[in-house]
Scaffold this motif. Structure first.
Motif, PDB file in Angstrom:
ATOM      1  N   HIS A 140       0.822  -1.211   0.000  1.00 58.09           N
ATOM      2  CA  HIS A 140       0.000   0.000   0.000  1.00 58.09           C
ATOM      3  C   HIS A 140       0.861   1.268   0.000  1.00 58.09           C
ATOM      4  CE1 HIS A 140      -3.602   2.357   0.571  1.00 58.09           C
ATOM      5  NE2 HIS A 140      -3.031   2.993   1.579  1.00 58.09           N
ATOM      6  N   CYS A 141       2.104   1.135   0.488  1.00 58.30           N
ATOM      7  CA  CYS A 141       2.992   2.310   0.547  1.00 58.30           C
ATOM      8  C   CYS A 141       4.427   1.864   0.269  1.00 58.30           C
ATOM      9  CB  CYS A 141       2.889   2.980   1.919  1.00 58.30           C
ATOM     10  SG  CYS A 141       3.666   4.621   2.011  1.00 58.30           S
ATOM     11  N   PRO A 142       4.727   1.503  -0.986  1.00 59.96           N
ATOM     12  CA  PRO A 142       6.072   1.012  -1.314  1.00 59.96           C
ATOM     13  C   PRO A 142       7.144   2.048  -0.999  1.00 59.96           C
ATOM     14  CG  PRO A 142       4.526   0.627  -3.115  1.00 59.96           C
ATOM     15  CD  PRO A 142       3.843   1.530  -2.152  1.00 59.96           C
ATOM     16  N   PHE A 143       8.286   1.569  -0.542  1.00 56.24           N
ATOM     17  CA  PHE A 143       9.358   2.471  -0.132  1.00 56.24           C
ATOM     18  C   PHE A 143       9.756   3.417  -1.256  1.00 56.24           C
ATOM     19  CE2 PHE A 143      13.642   3.938   0.425  1.00 56.24           C
ATOM     20  CZ  PHE A 143      13.741   4.204   1.777  1.00 56.24           C
ATOM     21  N   ASP A 144      10.018   2.877  -2.425  1.00 57.14           N
ATOM     22  CA  ASP A 144      10.514   3.710  -3.527  1.00 57.14           C
ATOM     23  C   ASP A 144       9.521   4.819  -3.877  1.00 57.14           C
ATOM     24  OD1 ASP A 144      12.425   1.744  -3.416  1.00 57.14           O
ATOM     25  OD2 ASP A 144      12.522   1.428  -5.584  1.00 57.14           O
ATOM     26  N   GLU A 145       8.250   4.471  -3.965  1.00 58.74           N
ATOM     27  CA  GLU A 145       7.250   5.481  -4.306  1.00 58.74           C
ATOM     28  C   GLU A 145       7.115   6.518  -3.193  1.00 58.74           C
ATOM     29  OE1 GLU A 145       3.501   3.946  -5.655  1.00 58.74           O
ATOM     30  OE2 GLU A 145       4.457   2.196  -6.577  1.00 58.74           O
ATOM     31  N   ARG A 146       7.163   6.055  -1.938  1.00 59.21           N
ATOM     32  CA  ARG A 146       7.067   6.985  -0.811  1.00 59.21           C
ATOM     33  C   ARG A 146       8.254   7.943  -0.807  1.00 59.21           C
ATOM     34  NH1 ARG A 146       7.168   3.530   2.863  1.00 59.21           N
ATOM     35  NH2 ARG A 146       9.076   3.814   4.073  1.00 59.21           N
ATOM     36  N   ALA A 147       9.449   7.419  -1.001  1.00 59.40           N
ATOM     37  CA  ALA A 147      10.645   8.260  -0.986  1.00 59.40           C
ATOM     38  C   ALA A 147      10.591   9.317  -2.092  1.00 59.40           C
ATOM     39  CB  ALA A 147      11.892   7.394  -1.137  1.00 59.40           C
ATOM     40  N   ARG A 148      10.171   8.903  -3.283  1.00 57.60           N
ATOM     41  CA  ARG A 148      10.106   9.867  -4.392  1.00 57.60           C
ATOM     42  C   ARG A 148       9.061  10.951  -4.124  1.00 57.60           C
ATOM     43  NH1 ARG A 148      11.132   4.998  -7.591  1.00 57.60           N
ATOM     44  NH2 ARG A 148      13.200   5.227  -8.562  1.00 57.60           N
ATOM     45  N   MET A 194      14.941  17.533   7.326  1.00 64.11           N
ATOM     46  CA  MET A 194      15.535  16.202   7.425  1.00 64.11           C
ATOM     47  C   MET A 194      14.425  15.177   7.611  1.00 64.11           C
ATOM     48  SD  MET A 194      18.493  14.796  10.051  1.00 64.11           S
ATOM     49  CE  MET A 194      19.857  15.436   9.064  1.00 64.11           C
ATOM     50  N   TYR A 195      14.377  14.193   6.720  1.00 64.83           N
ATOM     51  CA  TYR A 195      13.375  13.128   6.790  1.00 64.83           C
ATOM     52  C   TYR A 195      14.107  11.799   6.930  1.00 64.83           C
ATOM     53  CZ  TYR A 195       8.990  10.638   5.726  1.00 64.83           C
ATOM     54  OH  TYR A 195       7.865   9.847   5.788  1.00 64.83           O
ATOM     55  N   ALA A 196      13.785  11.040   7.981  1.00 70.44           N
ATOM     56  CA  ALA A 196      14.409   9.736   8.206  1.00 70.44           C
ATOM     57  C   ALA A 196      13.525   8.651   7.603  1.00 70.44           C
ATOM     58  CB  ALA A 196      14.612   9.507   9.694  1.00 70.44           C
ATOM     59  N   PHE A 197      13.939   8.127   6.454  1.00 70.56           N
ATOM     60  CA  PHE A 197      13.193   7.075   5.771  1.00 70.56           C
ATOM     61  C   PHE A 197      13.533   5.723   6.395  1.00 70.56           C
ATOM     62  CE2 PHE A 197      13.430  10.440   2.581  1.00 70.56           C
ATOM     63  CZ  PHE A 197      12.137  10.448   2.065  1.00 70.56           C
ATOM     64  N   ASN A 198      12.520   4.967   6.750  1.00 73.91           N
ATOM     65  CA  ASN A 198      12.745   3.662   7.372  1.00 73.91           C
ATOM     66  C   ASN A 198      13.087   2.634   6.301  1.00 73.91           C
ATOM     67  OD1 ASN A 198      12.819   1.439   9.058  1.00 73.91           O
ATOM     68  ND2 ASN A 198      10.592   1.182   9.106  1.00 73.91           N
ATOM     69  N   LEU A 199      14.370   2.313   6.199  1.00 70.99           N
ATOM     70  CA  LEU A 199      14.802   1.354   5.180  1.00 70.99           C
ATOM     71  C   LEU A 199      15.049  -0.038   5.751  1.00 70.99           C
ATOM     72  CD1 LEU A 199      17.915   1.286   6.069  1.00 70.99           C
ATOM     73  CD2 LEU A 199      18.274   2.962   4.280  1.00 70.99           C
ATOM     74  N   THR A 200      14.583  -0.305   6.969  1.00 73.06           N
ATOM     75  CA  THR A 200      14.776  -1.605   7.610  1.00 73.06           C
ATOM     76  C   THR A 200      14.398  -2.744   6.665  1.00 73.06           C
ATOM     77  OG1 THR A 200      14.307  -0.648   9.775  1.00 73.06           O
ATOM     78  CG2 THR A 200      14.092  -3.038   9.571  1.00 73.06           C
ATOM     79  N   GLY A 201      15.310  -3.700   6.535  1.00 76.37           N
ATOM     80  CA  GLY A 201      15.061  -4.841   5.659  1.00 76.37           C
ATOM     81  C   GLY A 201      16.303  -5.709   5.588  1.00 76.37           C
ATOM     82  N   GLU A 202      16.374  -6.536   4.568  1.00 77.64           N
ATOM     83  CA  GLU A 202      17.559  -7.349   4.350  1.00 77.64           C
ATOM     84  C   GLU A 202      18.664  -6.471   3.763  1.00 77.64           C
ATOM     85  OE1 GLU A 202      16.340 -10.744   2.051  1.00 77.64           O
ATOM     86  OE2 GLU A 202      14.646 -11.150   3.419  1.00 77.64           O
ATOM     87  N   VAL A 232      17.589   7.055  -1.601  1.00 83.10           N
ATOM     88  CA  VAL A 232      17.454   8.283  -0.802  1.00 83.10           C
ATOM     89  C   VAL A 232      18.591   9.250  -1.122  1.00 83.10           C
ATOM     90  CG1 VAL A 232      17.398   9.235   1.537  1.00 83.10           C
ATOM     91  CG2 VAL A 232      16.158   7.129   1.031  1.00 83.10           C
ATOM     92  N   VAL A 233      19.794   8.739  -1.267  1.00 83.00           N
ATOM     93  CA  VAL A 233      20.931   9.591  -1.644  1.00 83.00           C
ATOM     94  C   VAL A 233      20.680  10.228  -3.005  1.00 83.00           C
ATOM     95  CG1 VAL A 233      23.383   9.597  -2.251  1.00 83.00           C
ATOM     96  CG2 VAL A 233      22.612   8.325  -0.240  1.00 83.00           C
ATOM     97  N   GLU A 234      20.247   9.425  -3.965  1.00 80.74           N
ATOM     98  CA  GLU A 234      19.984   9.916  -5.323  1.00 80.74           C
ATOM     99  C   GLU A 234      18.926  11.018  -5.321  1.00 80.74           C
ATOM    100  OE1 GLU A 234      17.698   8.193  -9.250  1.00 80.74           O
ATOM    101  OE2 GLU A 234      18.867   6.794  -8.042  1.00 80.74           O
ATOM    102  N   LEU A 235      17.923  10.875  -4.459  1.00 73.14           N
ATOM    103  CA  LEU A 235      16.827  11.844  -4.405  1.00 73.14           C
ATOM    104  C   LEU A 235      17.173  13.099  -3.606  1.00 73.14           C
ATOM    105  CD1 LEU A 235      13.874   9.345  -3.790  1.00 73.14           C
ATOM    106  CD2 LEU A 235      14.401  10.539  -5.931  1.00 73.14           C
ATOM    107  N   GLY A 236      18.348  13.117  -2.985  1.00 72.08           N
ATOM    108  CA  GLY A 236      18.757  14.284  -2.212  1.00 72.08           C
ATOM    109  C   GLY A 236      18.328  14.249  -0.767  1.00 72.08           C
ATOM    110  N   GLY A 237      17.955  13.079  -0.262  1.00 71.06           N
ATOM    111  CA  GLY A 237      17.569  12.959   1.134  1.00 71.06           C
ATOM    112  C   GLY A 237      18.750  13.133   2.066  1.00 71.06           C
ATOM    113  N   THR A 238      18.457  13.378   3.339  1.00 69.05           N
ATOM    114  CA  THR A 238      19.527  13.664   4.299  1.00 69.05           C
ATOM    115  C   THR A 238      19.508  12.751   5.517  1.00 69.05           C
ATOM    116  OG1 THR A 238      18.137  15.367   5.329  1.00 69.05           O
ATOM    117  CG2 THR A 238      19.712  16.096   3.640  1.00 69.05           C
TER     118      THR A 238
END
Length: 443
Positions: free
Chosen positions: A218-226, A244-252, A263-269
């Motif tokens: 319902h809220c895929p990481f890639d789409e949410r980050a973009r 500053m937005y902390a994206f939860n990338l918890t996973g394998e 997140v780096v590519e999109l300019g996240g911090t």
């Protein structure tokens, strides 16, 4: 005396407050134990179990091997109190004692670094392995540990810490004023982005995903980050302030690397990981490849800590994650919805700001969360004696009577007043956002 008070007293007696003390060739760990056995004999069982010994003598355990590899008892402080009932089930009593006396003691054990080398996974197996299962104990808790400098050389530690976080967030002196996307789950990418826009326009410094929001359909990481970064980048282009937005990338591991790179590519911090979910190896690898501050969430902490005579003290536990690369660490908050006493929260936060090594402090920014609002600012600052923190307020911002912008202003004004030494009630007379925030959270 509560465990966190006992811990602070023990650390002060042995090492002096705020000092980074370590033996270059030995690992040290402090414990609280509860036992009906002679405390020294019980401590010797701990030392044997976690080094060269076992429950019966074996042929290869020579005096020479013991001298080289055995754990040592460095300190033993037996408490005066008698415990009427065992704090935990499954413990044994010494044979032949009709009325055994149950006591608590503080024990320091040490191990030669050569046993395991500077390895965090194997450190945990050593200082917190089978000890908790030994029948001699009706209580055992790891209070603190001190590590040789070889650990500082082997692990990255925080790459950004306080200074890097402040630089990226554009906040020089005050705490970072932050919040969490709520509801925790249920929003899709565009709804998350819409709330992010509201918060950016409100003047927020920091936003984080809830730890339950990951990469669901319902809220895929890639789409949410973009979607979120479009909003944040547009706001930064207009105002010069990049939230500053902390994206939860918890996973394998491969998932976390992909999400980090996006997140780096999109300019996240900032990125976020749940420590108990990714584990030590996952966090170490993330710390090594990350190009952004790592916001470390401690969800699950209660099952490691809630019993006062079992598990870990946060003072010991947080050192592992600081070495692994955590730039921010959650410490709960004062007067929160959780069971942790305020004194324990402050002890945890102060530990994050206490250097681990003389040449590599590994300082991590504490994050106060859970039921936080303007009213906790004076108590938090009085306990921590520092403004180097992130405060994440959900209802304390979103539920302000005049809306999120006033919620952000009220929380920031509370900290302005606190750092200036002005009582909140006095400052609120000329700051209506703070006045309404205090009124809303008066209960």
């Amino acid at each position: 005396m509560a465990v966190y008070g006992m811990l602070a007293k023990f650390r002060t007696e042995k090492h002096g407050r705020g000092q980074a003390v370590s033996d270059p060739i030995r690992i040290e760990a402090d414990y609280l134990i509860e036992t009906t056995f002679d405390p020294r004999a019980a401590a010797e069982a701990m030392a044997g179990e976690q080094s060269s010994g076992t429950f019966v003598p074996v042929p290869g355990e020579t005096p020479e091997l013991k001298a080289r590899s055995a754990a040592r008892i460095e300190a033993l402080d037996i408490q005066d109190n008698e415990i009427p009932q065992p704090s935990l089930p499954g413990s044994a009593n010494p044979k032949g004692l009709a009325e055994p006396i149950r006591r608590q003691a503080r024990v320091t054990l040490s191990w030669p670094l050569e046993n395991i080398g500077p390895s965090l996974p194997n450190l945990v197996a050593t200082v917190a392995g089978n000890l908790f299962e030994l029948r001699q104990f009706s209580g055992l808790r790891l209070l603190d540990m001190r590590l040789p400098t070889a650990f500082a050389q082997a692990y990255p530690g925080p790459k950004f810490g306080i200074a890097g976080t402040r630089r990226l967030a554009g906040v020089a002196d005050l705490p970072l004023i932050g919040t969490i996307i709520k509801p925790s789950v249920g929003f899709g990418p565009e709804e998350t982005a819409a709330l992010t826009k509201t918060l950016c326009e409100a003047g927020i410094d920091f936003i984080k995903d809830d730890e339950l929001q990951s990469d669901g359909p319902h809220c895929p990481f890639d789409e949410r980050a973009r979607a979120v970064m479009r909003v944040i980048n547009d706001h930064a282009d207009r105002t010069g302030k990049k939230v500053m937005y902390a994206f939860n990338l918890t996973g394998e591991l491969d998932q976390m690397r992909h999400r980090h790179d996006l997140v780096v590519e999109l300019g996240g911090t900032c990125i976020m990981a749940s420590l108990n979910s990714v584990g030590i190896v996952g966090m170490v690898e993330l710390g090594r490849f990350s190009q952004l501050p790592i916001h470390a969430h401690r969800n699950g902490w209660g099952y490691l800590s809630r019993s006062p005579v079992l598990g870990w003290s946060y003072v010991a536990w947080q050192k592992i994650w600081r070495l692994a690369g955590a730039d921010h660490m959650h410490v709960n908050g004062l007067q929160s919805k959780f069971s942790e006493p305020d004194e324990s929260v402050i002890t945890s936060a102060r530990a994050c700001l206490t250097p681990m090594f003389a040449d590599k402090p590994c300082i991590t920014m504490p994050v106060f969360s859970s039921g936080q609002s303007a009213k906790q600012a004076p108590g938090t600052y009085a306990g921590l004696e520092s403004a180097d923190l992130i405060v994440t307020a959900g209802g304390g911002i979103m539920a302000h009577p005049d809306g999120p912008a006033a919620g952000v202003s009220g929380l920031r004004e509370a900290w302005e007043a606190t750092l200036a030494g002005i009582p909140l009630g006095d400052y609120a007379r000329e700051h209506p956002a703070l006045a309404k925030a205090l009124e809303a959270h008066a209960a």
